[in-house]
Design an enzyme around this catalytic site. Structure first.
Site, PDB file in Angstrom:
ATOM      1  N   SER A  14       0.844  -1.196   0.000  1.00 33.71           N
ATOM      2  CA  SER A  14       0.000   0.000   0.000  1.00 33.71           C
ATOM      3  C   SER A  14       0.876   1.241   0.000  1.00 33.71           C
ATOM      4  CB  SER A  14      -0.895   0.013   1.243  1.00 33.71           C
ATOM      5  OG  SER A  14      -1.426   1.317   1.417  1.00 33.71           O
ATOM      6  N   HIS A  39      -1.415  -1.326  -4.131  1.00 34.53           N
ATOM      7  CA  HIS A  39      -2.664  -0.902  -3.498  1.00 34.53           C
ATOM      8  C   HIS A  39      -2.678   0.622  -3.283  1.00 34.53           C
ATOM      9  CE1 HIS A  39      -6.164  -1.919  -0.893  1.00 34.53           C
ATOM     10  NE2 HIS A  39      -5.717  -0.981  -0.054  1.00 34.53           N
ATOM     11  N   ASP A  41      -4.872   3.657  -1.533  1.00 35.52           N
ATOM     12  CA  ASP A  41      -5.923   3.949  -0.557  1.00 35.52           C
ATOM     13  C   ASP A  41      -6.488   5.345  -0.761  1.00 35.52           C
ATOM     14  OD1 ASP A  41      -6.121   1.605   1.163  1.00 35.52           O
ATOM     15  OD2 ASP A  41      -4.025   2.029   1.660  1.00 35.52           O
ATOM     16  N   MET A  43      -9.127   8.121   0.306  1.00 32.36           N
ATOM     17  CA  MET A  43      -9.979   8.525   1.441  1.00 32.36           C
ATOM     18  C   MET A  43     -10.484   9.944   1.198  1.00 32.36           C
ATOM     19  SD  MET A  43      -7.817   7.017   4.659  1.00 32.36           S
ATOM     20  CE  MET A  43      -6.748   5.577   4.486  1.00 32.36           C
ATOM     21  N   HIS A  75      -8.580   1.129  -3.647  1.00 33.28           N
ATOM     22  CA  HIS A  75      -9.478   0.890  -2.516  1.00 33.28           C
ATOM     23  C   HIS A  75     -10.162   2.209  -2.181  1.00 33.28           C
ATOM     24  CE1 HIS A  75      -9.731  -0.250   2.078  1.00 33.28           C
ATOM     25  NE2 HIS A  75     -10.927  -0.162   1.505  1.00 33.28           N
ATOM     26  N   MET A  77     -12.276   4.393  -0.086  1.00 32.83           N
ATOM     27  CA  MET A  77     -12.902   4.618   1.217  1.00 32.83           C
ATOM     28  C   MET A  77     -13.587   5.979   1.127  1.00 32.83           C
ATOM     29  SD  MET A  77      -9.784   3.076   3.451  1.00 32.83           S
ATOM     30  CE  MET A  77      -8.690   3.234   2.038  1.00 32.83           C
ATOM     31  N   MET A 146     -11.728  -5.785   5.833  1.00 34.49           N
ATOM     32  CA  MET A 146     -10.870  -4.882   6.615  1.00 34.49           C
ATOM     33  C   MET A 146     -10.479  -5.571   7.922  1.00 34.49           C
ATOM     34  SD  MET A 146     -10.319  -2.079   4.892  1.00 34.49           S
ATOM     35  CE  MET A 146      -9.273  -1.430   6.186  1.00 34.49           C
ATOM     36  N   ASP A 181      -6.776  -6.326   4.710  1.00 34.85           N
ATOM     37  CA  ASP A 181      -6.189  -4.993   4.679  1.00 34.85           C
ATOM     38  C   ASP A 181      -6.173  -4.387   6.075  1.00 34.85           C
ATOM     39  OD1 ASP A 181      -5.341  -2.459   4.024  1.00 34.85           O
ATOM     40  OD2 ASP A 181      -7.015  -1.998   2.689  1.00 34.85           O
TER      41      ASP A 181
HETATM   42  C1  DX5 Z   1      -6.322   1.523   6.025  1.00 40.29           C
HETATM   43  C2  DX5 Z   1      -5.980   1.275   4.591  1.00 40.29           C
HETATM   44  C3  DX5 Z   1      -4.858   0.325   4.421  1.00 40.29           C
HETATM   45  C4  DX5 Z   1      -3.535   0.804   4.956  1.00 40.29           C
HETATM   46  C5  DX5 Z   1      -2.901  -0.394   5.602  1.00 40.29           C
HETATM   47  O1  DX5 Z   1      -7.447   2.280   6.134  1.00 40.29           O
HETATM   48  O2  DX5 Z   1      -7.075   0.734   3.863  1.00 40.29           O
HETATM   49  O3  DX5 Z   1      -4.690  -0.141   3.080  1.00 40.29           O
HETATM   50  O4  DX5 Z   1      -2.660   1.297   3.975  1.00 40.29           O
HETATM   51  O5  DX5 Z   1      -1.808   0.027   6.299  1.00 40.29           O
HETATM   52  P1  DX5 Z   1      -1.000  -0.920   7.293  1.00 40.29           P
HETATM   53  O6  DX5 Z   1      -0.500  -2.087   6.469  1.00 40.29           O
HETATM   54  O7  DX5 Z   1       0.091  -0.035   7.760  1.00 40.29           O
HETATM   55  O8  DX5 Z   1      -1.935  -1.351   8.369  1.00 40.29           O
HETATM   56 ZN    ZN Z   2      -6.609  -0.236   1.743  1.00 37.55          ZN
END
Ligand code: DX5
Ligand code: ZN
Length: 226
Positions: A14, A39, A41, A43, A75, A77, A146, A181
């Protein structure tokens, strides 16, 4: 959509935990170590408190990821994910995963993602029962469970997750990728693998390590991944 199949067990670094001032070389480093799924992320400061990145980041890494035969795993969010599919597909996303909690038209959204030439994934939060993906389970390209509450990297893996992963695995047709994840590292990956996970997102355990390539390979070994 990138040719990389999701049928093999894979680790997906990620980039949320990467050094953004050197994003390209950080991605190159994990690809050189064997990564074939990257990956991203996304948000929105609404579905989850932080704001992170958008299609611009997908576009920035897309070319080097695809040149390696690897896939960009987005991903989302975000609330109202349906409004953003076109932008992410155009930017170079291969997989687009939305949260079941963020839309009331999940089935229509799966169709829209596929119409854009991408694989469609559905994600659920730790507090969401597995039944939230039951209706989609027979016709989805991946399910993301998750294993922390979404919003931040570097959180601790929720210990009850493997039981939930196993329950989702039972609902899925054989061969459907099941992604985990949050808090995934060398210690937590094996129990997820045993429960049926096949795609392992790892952020801080890879990019927070002194040697991200070596960290990638250690987690891959622990998960039984390529
Ligand atoms: C969290 C994200 C993850 C994040 C995971 O909300 O969806 O993808 O990058 O990070 P680690 O591996 O550090 O928990
Ligand atoms: Zn993620």
């Amino acid at each position: 959509m990138s040719g990389t199949p999701l049928t093999e067990t894979r680790i997906a670094p990620s980039i949320l935990a990467a050094d953004f001032s050197a994003l390209g070389s950080q991605v190159d480093e994990v690809i050189a170590a064997g990564a074939r799924v990257i990956h991203v992320d996304v948000m929105d400061g609404n579905f989850v408190p932080p704001i992170t990145m958008g299609p611009l980041a997908v576009n920035a890494i897309g070319e080097r990821v695809h040149a390696a035969g690897a896939a960009v795993d987005v991903h989302l969010m975000i609330n109202r994910p349906e409004a953003q599919i076109d932008e992410f597909a155009k930017a170079g996303a291969d997989n687009i995963t939305f949260h079941a909690e963020a839309t009331v038209h999940a089935n229509r959204l799966v169709q829209a993602i596929r119409e854009h030439g991408c694989r469609a994934g559905v994600a659920i939060n730790p507090g969401t029962p597995v039944g939230a993906v039951a209706q989609l389970a027979g016709d989805i390209d991946l399910v993301l469970c998750m294993t922390v509450n979404p919003g931040w990297g570097g959180q601790a893996f929720i210990p009850s997750s493997p039981a939930k992963i196993a329950a989702i695995r039972e609902m899925l047709p054989a061969g459907t990728p099941l992604e985990v994840d949050g808090g995934v590292d060398e210690q937590t990956a094996p129990s997820c693998a045993q429960a049926g996970a096949t795609l392992f997102v790892a952020g801080s355990a890879i990019f927070g390590a002194p040697d991200p390539g070596a960290a990638y390979q250690a987690i891959a070994k622990a998960a039984g991944a390529a």
